[in-house]
Design a protein around this motif. Sequence first.
Motif, mmCIF file in Angstrom:
data_model
loop_
_atom_site.group_PDB
_atom_site.id
_atom_site.type_symbol
_atom_site.label_atom_id
_atom_site.label_comp_id
_atom_site.label_asym_id
_atom_site.label_seq_id
_atom_site.Cartn_x
_atom_site.Cartn_y
_atom_site.Cartn_z
ATOM 1 N N THR A 82 0.854 -1.189 0.000
ATOM 2 C CA THR A 82 0.000 0.000 0.000
ATOM 3 C C THR A 82 0.888 1.236 0.000
ATOM 4 O OG1 THR A 82 -0.099 -0.019 2.409
ATOM 5 C CG2 THR A 82 -1.887 -1.106 1.244
ATOM 6 N N GLU A 86 -2.390 5.927 0.802
ATOM 7 C CA GLU A 86 -3.472 5.033 1.235
ATOM 8 C C GLU A 86 -3.431 4.804 2.734
ATOM 9 O OE1 GLU A 86 -2.841 1.578 -1.069
ATOM 10 O OE2 GLU A 86 -3.727 2.418 -2.888
ATOM 11 N N ASN A 87 -2.230 4.694 3.287
ATOM 12 C CA ASN A 87 -2.119 4.520 4.737
ATOM 13 C C ASN A 87 -2.614 5.753 5.479
ATOM 14 O OD1 ASN A 87 -1.124 1.898 4.835
ATOM 15 N ND2 ASN A 87 0.985 2.583 4.492
ATOM 16 N N LEU A 88 -2.291 6.940 4.955
ATOM 17 C CA LEU A 88 -2.755 8.164 5.605
ATOM 18 C C LEU A 88 -4.272 8.305 5.502
ATOM 19 C CD1 LEU A 88 0.018 10.665 4.495
ATOM 20 C CD2 LEU A 88 -0.382 9.765 6.787
ATOM 21 N N LYS A 89 -4.875 7.943 4.363
ATOM 22 C CA LYS A 89 -6.319 7.991 4.217
ATOM 23 C C LYS A 89 -6.988 7.043 5.190
ATOM 24 C CE LYS A 89 -6.782 9.305 -0.616
ATOM 25 N NZ LYS A 89 -7.188 8.872 -1.945
ATOM 26 N N ARG A 90 -6.408 5.871 5.347
ATOM 27 C CA ARG A 90 -6.992 4.871 6.243
ATOM 28 C C ARG A 90 -6.964 5.365 7.693
ATOM 29 N NH1 ARG A 90 -3.965 -0.137 5.299
ATOM 30 N NH2 ARG A 90 -4.963 0.029 3.273
ATOM 31 N N ARG A 91 -5.908 6.079 8.052
ATOM 32 C CA ARG A 91 -5.817 6.601 9.415
ATOM 33 C C ARG A 91 -6.640 7.874 9.604
ATOM 34 N NH1 ARG A 91 0.438 6.914 10.581
ATOM 35 N NH2 ARG A 91 -0.132 9.000 9.953
ATOM 36 N N GLY A 92 -7.030 8.492 8.516
ATOM 37 C CA GLY A 92 -7.811 9.730 8.619
ATOM 38 C C GLY A 92 -6.937 10.957 8.753
ATOM 39 N N SER A 93 -5.664 10.842 8.426
ATOM 40 C CA SER A 93 -4.747 11.980 8.581
ATOM 41 C C SER A 93 -4.572 12.765 7.298
ATOM 42 C CB SER A 93 -3.365 11.488 9.014
ATOM 43 O OG SER A 93 -3.464 10.741 10.190
#
Length: 94
Positions: A82, A86-93
């Motif tokens: 990923t 995508e990781n930042l979107k998943r965390r909401g940041s």
Amino acid sequence: MLEQVRLVLIAFAVGYLTRHFNPLNWSQVKEAALTKLHQLSPTLLVFLGLATTLTALCLFLWPLARIANWEAQGSTEYKYRTSARENLKRRGSF
């Protein structure tokens, strides 16, 4: 199995005979090499040092670069990869 035992016995015999008869007197070889090095000019010694260093770097770094390229190509096929976005979107940041 018998072939391996024969190879071990041959290796032991060669090592024993080499040590017993001492075909190369290493102290004489070392002394001859040192006297030869002392007879060379300083510029030639610097050139030999640089050539040896460059050769050692090529022998060690070239295979490492090939391994790194192979690893990089293999990591693109990883299906669970990923992106940072995508990781930042998943965390909401993001």
